[in-house]
Design a protein around this motif. Sequence first.
Motif, PDB file in Angstrom:
ATOM      1  N   ALA A  80       0.848  -1.190   0.000  1.00 37.02           N
ATOM      2  CA  ALA A  80       0.000   0.000   0.000  1.00 37.02           C
ATOM      3  C   ALA A  80       0.887   1.243   0.000  1.00 37.02           C
ATOM      4  O   ALA A  80       1.869   1.328   0.729  1.00 37.02           O
ATOM      5  CB  ALA A  80      -0.913   0.001   1.217  1.00 37.02           C
ATOM      6  N   GLY A  81       0.565   2.188  -0.878  1.00 31.23           N
ATOM      7  CA  GLY A  81       1.343   3.409  -0.999  1.00 31.23           C
ATOM      8  C   GLY A  81       2.514   3.317  -1.961  1.00 31.23           C
ATOM      9  O   GLY A  81       3.188   4.321  -2.210  1.00 31.23           O
ATOM     10  N   GLN A  82       2.766   2.126  -2.503  1.00 29.52           N
ATOM     11  CA  GLN A  82       3.899   1.942  -3.417  1.00 29.52           C
ATOM     12  C   GLN A  82       3.638   2.639  -4.749  1.00 29.52           C
ATOM     13  O   GLN A  82       2.545   2.578  -5.309  1.00 29.52           O
ATOM     14  CB  GLN A  82       4.119   0.448  -3.650  1.00 29.52           C
ATOM     15  N   LEU A  83       4.657   3.333  -5.289  1.00 23.26           N
ATOM     16  CA  LEU A  83       4.555   3.977  -6.592  1.00 23.26           C
ATOM     17  C   LEU A  83       4.808   2.945  -7.685  1.00 23.26           C
ATOM     18  O   LEU A  83       5.783   2.182  -7.618  1.00 23.26           O
ATOM     19  CB  LEU A  83       5.580   5.104  -6.701  1.00 23.26           C
ATOM     20  N   VAL A  84       3.943   2.925  -8.698  1.00 23.15           N
ATOM     21  CA  VAL A  84       4.104   1.992  -9.810  1.00 23.15           C
ATOM     22  C   VAL A  84       3.975   2.730 -11.139  1.00 23.15           C
ATOM     23  O   VAL A  84       3.214   3.687 -11.266  1.00 23.15           O
ATOM     24  CB  VAL A  84       3.065   0.839  -9.762  1.00 23.15           C
ATOM     25  N   ALA A  85       4.753   2.273 -12.115  1.00 26.28           N
ATOM     26  CA  ALA A  85       4.563   2.695 -13.498  1.00 26.28           C
ATOM     27  C   ALA A  85       3.453   1.850 -14.093  1.00 26.28           C
ATOM     28  O   ALA A  85       3.313   0.665 -13.754  1.00 26.28           O
ATOM     29  CB  ALA A  85       5.855   2.509 -14.284  1.00 26.28           C
ATOM     30  N   ILE A  86       2.669   2.436 -14.994  1.00 19.97           N
ATOM     31  CA  ILE A  86       1.531   1.727 -15.574  1.00 19.97           C
ATOM     32  C   ILE A  86       1.732   1.542 -17.071  1.00 19.97           C
ATOM     33  O   ILE A  86       1.841   2.520 -17.816  1.00 19.97           O
ATOM     34  CB  ILE A  86       0.210   2.481 -15.340  1.00 19.97           C
ATOM     35  N   ASN A  87       1.806   0.290 -17.491  1.00 17.92           N
ATOM     36  CA  ASN A  87       1.792  -0.045 -18.914  1.00 17.92           C
ATOM     37  C   ASN A  87       0.326  -0.130 -19.336  1.00 17.92           C
ATOM     38  O   ASN A  87      -0.388  -1.038 -18.891  1.00 17.92           O
ATOM     39  CB  ASN A  87       2.502  -1.376 -19.143  1.00 17.92           C
ATOM     40  N   PRO A  88      -0.161   0.771 -20.189  1.00 10.24           N
ATOM     41  CA  PRO A  88      -1.596   0.796 -20.493  1.00 10.24           C
ATOM     42  C   PRO A  88      -2.051  -0.274 -21.486  1.00 10.24           C
ATOM     43  O   PRO A  88      -3.250  -0.416 -21.725  1.00 10.24           O
ATOM     44  CB  PRO A  88      -1.790   2.185 -21.096  1.00 10.24           C
ATOM     45  N   VAL A  89      -1.112  -1.024 -22.083  1.00  7.97           N
ATOM     46  CA  VAL A  89      -1.474  -2.045 -23.067  1.00  7.97           C
ATOM     47  C   VAL A  89      -1.931  -3.306 -22.341  1.00  7.97           C
ATOM     48  O   VAL A  89      -1.128  -3.984 -21.691  1.00  7.97           O
ATOM     49  CB  VAL A  89      -0.304  -2.369 -24.004  1.00  7.97           C
ATOM     50  N   ILE A  90      -3.203  -3.623 -22.450  1.00  3.49           N
ATOM     51  CA  ILE A  90      -3.751  -4.845 -21.848  1.00  3.49           C
ATOM     52  C   ILE A  90      -3.833  -5.885 -22.969  1.00  3.49           C
ATOM     53  O   ILE A  90      -4.848  -6.021 -23.656  1.00  3.49           O
ATOM     54  CB  ILE A  90      -5.130  -4.600 -21.219  1.00  3.49           C
ATOM     55  N   ASN A  91      -2.730  -6.593 -23.198  1.00  9.45           N
ATOM     56  CA  ASN A  91      -2.684  -7.572 -24.280  1.00  9.45           C
ATOM     57  C   ASN A  91      -3.222  -8.911 -23.803  1.00  9.45           C
ATOM     58  O   ASN A  91      -3.318  -9.167 -22.592  1.00  9.45           O
ATOM     59  CB  ASN A  91      -1.262  -7.724 -24.807  1.00  9.45           C
ATOM     60  N   CYS A  92      -3.547  -9.797 -24.757  1.00  9.38           N
ATOM     61  CA  CYS A  92      -4.169 -11.065 -24.391  1.00  9.38           C
ATOM     62  C   CYS A  92      -3.174 -12.024 -23.749  1.00  9.38           C
ATOM     63  O   CYS A  92      -3.537 -12.853 -22.914  1.00  9.38           O
ATOM     64  CB  CYS A  92      -4.831 -11.712 -25.610  1.00  9.38           C
ATOM     65  N   GLY A  93      -1.894 -11.961 -24.167  1.00 13.64           N
ATOM     66  CA  GLY A  93      -0.866 -12.814 -23.588  1.00 13.64           C
ATOM     67  C   GLY A  93      -0.767 -14.201 -24.169  1.00 13.64           C
ATOM     68  O   GLY A  93       0.126 -14.963 -23.789  1.00 13.64           O
ATOM     69  N   CYS A 106      -0.929  -7.293 -30.774  1.00 13.66           N
ATOM     70  CA  CYS A 106      -2.010  -8.162 -30.289  1.00 13.66           C
ATOM     71  C   CYS A 106      -3.342  -7.663 -30.844  1.00 13.66           C
ATOM     72  O   CYS A 106      -3.724  -6.504 -30.629  1.00 13.66           O
ATOM     73  CB  CYS A 106      -2.036  -8.149 -28.766  1.00 13.66           C
ATOM     74  N   ALA A 107      -4.048  -8.524 -31.551  1.00 12.19           N
ATOM     75  CA  ALA A 107      -5.285  -8.106 -32.226  1.00 12.19           C
ATOM     76  C   ALA A 107      -6.415  -7.834 -31.239  1.00 12.19           C
ATOM     77  O   ALA A 107      -7.360  -7.101 -31.563  1.00 12.19           O
ATOM     78  CB  ALA A 107      -5.720  -9.172 -33.231  1.00 12.19           C
ATOM     79  N   THR A 108      -6.338  -8.397 -30.047  1.00  7.35           N
ATOM     80  CA  THR A 108      -7.431  -8.225 -29.082  1.00  7.35           C
ATOM     81  C   THR A 108      -6.996  -7.382 -27.872  1.00  7.35           C
ATOM     82  O   THR A 108      -7.684  -7.398 -26.848  1.00  7.35           O
ATOM     83  CB  THR A 108      -7.951  -9.588 -28.604  1.00  7.35           C
ATOM     84  N   LYS A 109      -5.870  -6.672 -28.010  1.00  5.51           N
ATOM     85  CA  LYS A 109      -5.425  -5.834 -26.887  1.00  5.51           C
ATOM     86  C   LYS A 109      -6.464  -4.768 -26.579  1.00  5.51           C
ATOM     87  O   LYS A 109      -7.215  -4.320 -27.452  1.00  5.51           O
ATOM     88  CB  LYS A 109      -4.080  -5.184 -27.198  1.00  5.51           C
ATOM     89  N   ARG A 110      -6.500  -4.366 -25.324  1.00 10.40           N
ATOM     90  CA  ARG A 110      -7.391  -3.305 -24.875  1.00 10.40           C
ATOM     91  C   ARG A 110      -6.540  -2.144 -24.380  1.00 10.40           C
ATOM     92  O   ARG A 110      -5.412  -2.332 -23.946  1.00 10.40           O
ATOM     93  CB  ARG A 110      -8.334  -3.814 -23.780  1.00 10.40           C
ATOM     94  N   PHE A 111      -7.113  -0.952 -24.471  1.00  5.94           N
ATOM     95  CA  PHE A 111      -6.338   0.261 -24.203  1.00  5.94           C
ATOM     96  C   PHE A 111      -7.262   1.300 -23.597  1.00  5.94           C
ATOM     97  O   PHE A 111      -8.348   1.566 -24.126  1.00  5.94           O
ATOM     98  CB  PHE A 111      -5.748   0.769 -25.532  1.00  5.94           C
ATOM     99  N   PRO A 112      -6.866   1.934 -22.488  1.00  4.06           N
ATOM    100  CA  PRO A 112      -7.766   2.899 -21.832  1.00  4.06           C
ATOM    101  C   PRO A 112      -7.872   4.212 -22.598  1.00  4.06           C
ATOM    102  O   PRO A 112      -6.934   4.652 -23.255  1.00  4.06           O
ATOM    103  CB  PRO A 112      -7.095   3.112 -20.470  1.00  4.06           C
ATOM    104  N   GLY A 113      -9.059   4.820 -22.502  1.00  3.23           N
ATOM    105  CA  GLY A 113      -9.276   6.135 -23.106  1.00  3.23           C
ATOM    106  C   GLY A 113      -9.213   6.128 -24.608  1.00  3.23           C
ATOM    107  O   GLY A 113      -8.836   7.132 -25.219  1.00  3.23           O
ATOM    108  N   SER A 114      -9.602   5.025 -25.235  1.00  6.81           N
ATOM    109  CA  SER A 114      -9.459   4.867 -26.685  1.00  6.81           C
ATOM    110  C   SER A 114     -10.722   4.290 -27.302  1.00  6.81           C
ATOM    111  O   SER A 114     -11.357   3.391 -26.731  1.00  6.81           O
ATOM    112  CB  SER A 114      -8.272   3.938 -26.991  1.00  6.81           C
TER     113      SER A 114
END
Length: 338
Positions: A80-93, A106-114
């Motif tokens: 809790a409280g830890q700083l993290v970098a955020i990779n916004p690419v939500i790929n299927c893997g 990745c054809a089915t990747k999801r991306f915020p604000g898009s």
Amino acid sequence: MYTRSILNAAREIRIEQTQMPAEIAPDHVRLRLATASICGTDMHYFRHFANAGFYLDYPVTLGHEACAFVEDANGHDFMAGQLVAINPVINCGSCENCARGDINMCATKRFPGSATTKPHIDGFFRDFFDFPARCCHAVAEGVAPDHLTFAEPLACAMHSVNRAHVAAGQKVLVTGCGPMGLLATVAAVAKGAEVDVTDLKQEALDAAGAVGAQTGFVIGGDVPPPAAYDVVIEASGSPHAYNQALDAVRKQGTIGVLSLIQPSEVPINLHLNALKEVTSIGSILFTSEFADAVALIEAGTVDFEAITAARYPVSETQAACDLMAEGRAVGKVLIKPV
């Protein structure tokens, strides 16, 4: 209650107070915004409610460049409280592209604000949000959140530089010193290249100089020497700049297209591609470069303050986007929690 900005229509952002859901999805963590930053993609949505032919179906929170503090680890390996970098690419893997490490393909990747993700996922211009734990990356102690928010766009710039095979000792020209051009300069300098830049504004060239560019050319004044560059990175989004790149690149040199050049009726001098045997390489997002970008930020060798234009709270996201839309910002405009 927390503050959230929502793009309601073109050039219209509303601010609302809302509550986070009581439940957190099992694979997600709950995050508190540290710093976000405005991307050129966000500005296309702000201006047109669309980007590159993809139209938003309904209002959405913009923002895909951010770092955050862990509010609730939800059973994952964070404090809790830890700083993290955020990779916004939500790929299927699991697809062939992901197996090769090409998460950007990745054809089915999801991306915020898009608009490319349906249903849309709200982005990061809000005080709190949930996001997949696997997209959150712990960083070294002492990293400034206002610098860490550069990780995603820096990774994109590094991917373009890698795709163009920029190497130590090469002469590189970056066309356009908007935020992505400035970060392409950072990426090429980190490779050991000698970097020149072009832009319409002297103050943008000065910002590029602060992060390692050697010579700046104001568009409409001096021009880069012809056939002088091993690699040109096009970062302006202008077809005119692509023609300039064709002039400036040496025979059998490379043009890396980092920008999303918008459709236009400007003719492209494609005959120079053939006469000079130019290699033209596009790039989109990033692959392994996200970790490389975080490492470069952790090293503390880049003056990110020199390429930071302004800071606004989430409640003033409209004013922040207006500043960008009017072309008055040199460098990144940051969004901070209220």
